[in-house]
Design a protein around this motif. Sequence first.
Motif, PDB file in Angstrom:
ATOM      1  N   SER A  40       0.831  -1.213   0.000  1.00 46.25           N
ATOM      2  CA  SER A  40       0.000   0.000   0.000  1.00 46.25           C
ATOM      3  C   SER A  40       0.868   1.266   0.000  1.00 46.25           C
ATOM      4  O   SER A  40       0.514   2.270  -0.612  1.00 46.25           O
ATOM      5  N   TYR A  44       0.871   3.922  -3.092  1.00 48.24           N
ATOM      6  CA  TYR A  44       0.556   5.329  -2.813  1.00 48.24           C
ATOM      7  C   TYR A  44       1.671   6.260  -3.276  1.00 48.24           C
ATOM      8  O   TYR A  44       1.419   7.294  -3.883  1.00 48.24           O
ATOM      9  N   LYS A 257      -1.892  -0.623   7.394  1.00 46.84           N
ATOM     10  CA  LYS A 257      -2.570  -0.874   6.130  1.00 46.84           C
ATOM     11  C   LYS A 257      -3.997  -0.323   6.170  1.00 46.84           C
ATOM     12  O   LYS A 257      -4.468   0.299   5.218  1.00 46.84           O
ATOM     13  N   SER A 258      -4.662  -0.508   7.284  1.00 40.90           N
ATOM     14  CA  SER A 258      -6.017   0.019   7.435  1.00 40.90           C
ATOM     15  C   SER A 258      -6.000   1.551   7.433  1.00 40.90           C
ATOM     16  O   SER A 258      -6.853   2.197   6.810  1.00 40.90           O
ATOM     17  N   HIS A 261      -5.939   3.473   4.006  1.00 41.94           N
ATOM     18  CA  HIS A 261      -7.202   3.758   3.313  1.00 41.94           C
ATOM     19  C   HIS A 261      -7.717   5.136   3.673  1.00 41.94           C
ATOM     20  O   HIS A 261      -8.536   5.704   2.972  1.00 41.94           O
ATOM     21  N   ARG A 262      -7.284   5.646   4.805  1.00 36.88           N
ATOM     22  CA  ARG A 262      -7.849   6.888   5.335  1.00 36.88           C
ATOM     23  C   ARG A 262      -6.912   8.073   5.150  1.00 36.88           C
ATOM     24  O   ARG A 262      -7.248   9.197   5.498  1.00 36.88           O
TER      25      ARG A 262
END
Length: 382
Positions: A40, A44, A257-258, A261-262
Motif C-alpha cells: 500500500s 501510494y 494498512k487500514s 485507506h484513510r
Amino acid sequence: MHNIPYSKQNINQDDINAVIEVLHSPYITQGPAIGQFEESIKEYSGAKYAAALSSGTAALHIALMALKVGKGDIVWTCPISFVASSNCALYVGATIDFVDCNLATGNINIKSLQEKLIKAEGEERLPKAIIIVHFSGRTCDMAEIFRLSEKYGFKVIEDAAHALGASYANGEKVGCNKYADITMFSFHPVKSITTGEGGVLTTNDKEIYEKIALLRTHGITRDEDKMQHKPHGPWYYEQIELGYHYRMTDIQAALGKSQMHRLDDFITKRRAIAESYSTALSGLPITLPEADKNSAWHLYVIHVEAKIRKRVFEYMRGTGIGVNVHYIPIHMQPYYQRLGFKTGQFPNSEKFYEGALSLPIFPTLQENEQEYVAQTLKAAIL
Ligand SMILES: *Cc1c(COP(=O)(O)O)cnc(C)c1O
C-alpha cells in the motif's frame, strides 16, 4: 476547560478490526500484513520498493548504512528538525554538519546549501549524504536538490516523517524517490498515519532495498544466492552482515494498512484546518505559515514576537490548548554543543525557533475547537 493536544491519532473500528484479525491469526510478528502494508505504501508513493521498520529513527539509521555511509564520511541536515534526523549520522560513525533553514518555511535554505557546497568542494569536505527534512509536511525544492546531488555527488535521503501524503510542486507524491535515493516515513501517533511505533523506507534501487531488508533482521539471510557456504539443510541461515532487529510486527502493519485507506481523508482535513486557521488569524501581529496546497500540514507553525512567546505558550497551555514548539535547533542541544557546535552558528534556525509556536492540528479537530484556539490566541497576544 478544553483538552486539545497539538496532534493525535485517529483510530476507527475498521482499524481495530484489522488489528484483532491479526491477533487471532497464527502470525503476530512476521505475517502477511507486513507485505500488504508495504504494497500500500508502494502503490501510494509510486516507489518500487518499501521496507516496513520498527521506527522512523531505525529507518534513518539503516538508510545511511544501505548507502554505505560510515566512519570518515560527512552527513548534512537542517537544524530545524527532530534530533533523530542527525543522530542517525552519529550512529554510523559519520561526521554531522548542518545547513541553515529558510526563515519562512523552516526547510533547508537552498542558497545556504549551494554556498556550503561550493565551500566544501574547495576544502574537499563534501558530504556523502544529505538528509532533507520536509518540515511541517511542506516539501523542499527537490528538483534543485537533485540537481545539486548530481553536480556534487552526494546521496539524498528524504526525512519525510512529516510528509506522508504531501506532494512536490509538480504534484508528484513524496516517497516516489524521483529526486532521492531513499525516503523515510514515520508512523508515530502524531504523524499522518500511525502504527503505534513504526517507520518505512522507500527506494527504487533493488540493491539498496535488499540491503535494508537484510539489515532490519540481524543481517541474516535465507537466500541461498547470498550465502557463503552450501546450506547444511533446510533449517540453514547465514549472518552475512552486522544488522539489527528493526522489524515491524504484523499487528502494527495491519493497523498501518487500514490507516492507509484513510490517509487522503486525513490530509484533506489537515489542509482544511490550515486554511481556516489562516483565515481566522489573518490581521494579527503574528507571522502565519504560507499557504501550500501540497503540504501534508503535519504542523501549523506560527511565529509570534520572540519576547512574548513564553507568555503566549503558558497562557494557551493554561486553557487546555496543547500548543508546542518545533523545534529547538539541533545544534543547540548540549550533546551537539559538546561536539563543537555553537549557538549563533545557524542564525535563521535560531530565529525560526525563537518565536515558533505550533497550534493544534489533526484530522478530528472540530470547528468549534479551531475557533477556540484562534480566540484564545487573540486574547493571549493582544
Ligand atoms: C518523528 C520524526 C522522526 C523519528 O521518527 P520515529 O518514528 O519517532 O522514530 C524523525 N524525523 C522527524 C523530522 C520526525 O518528526
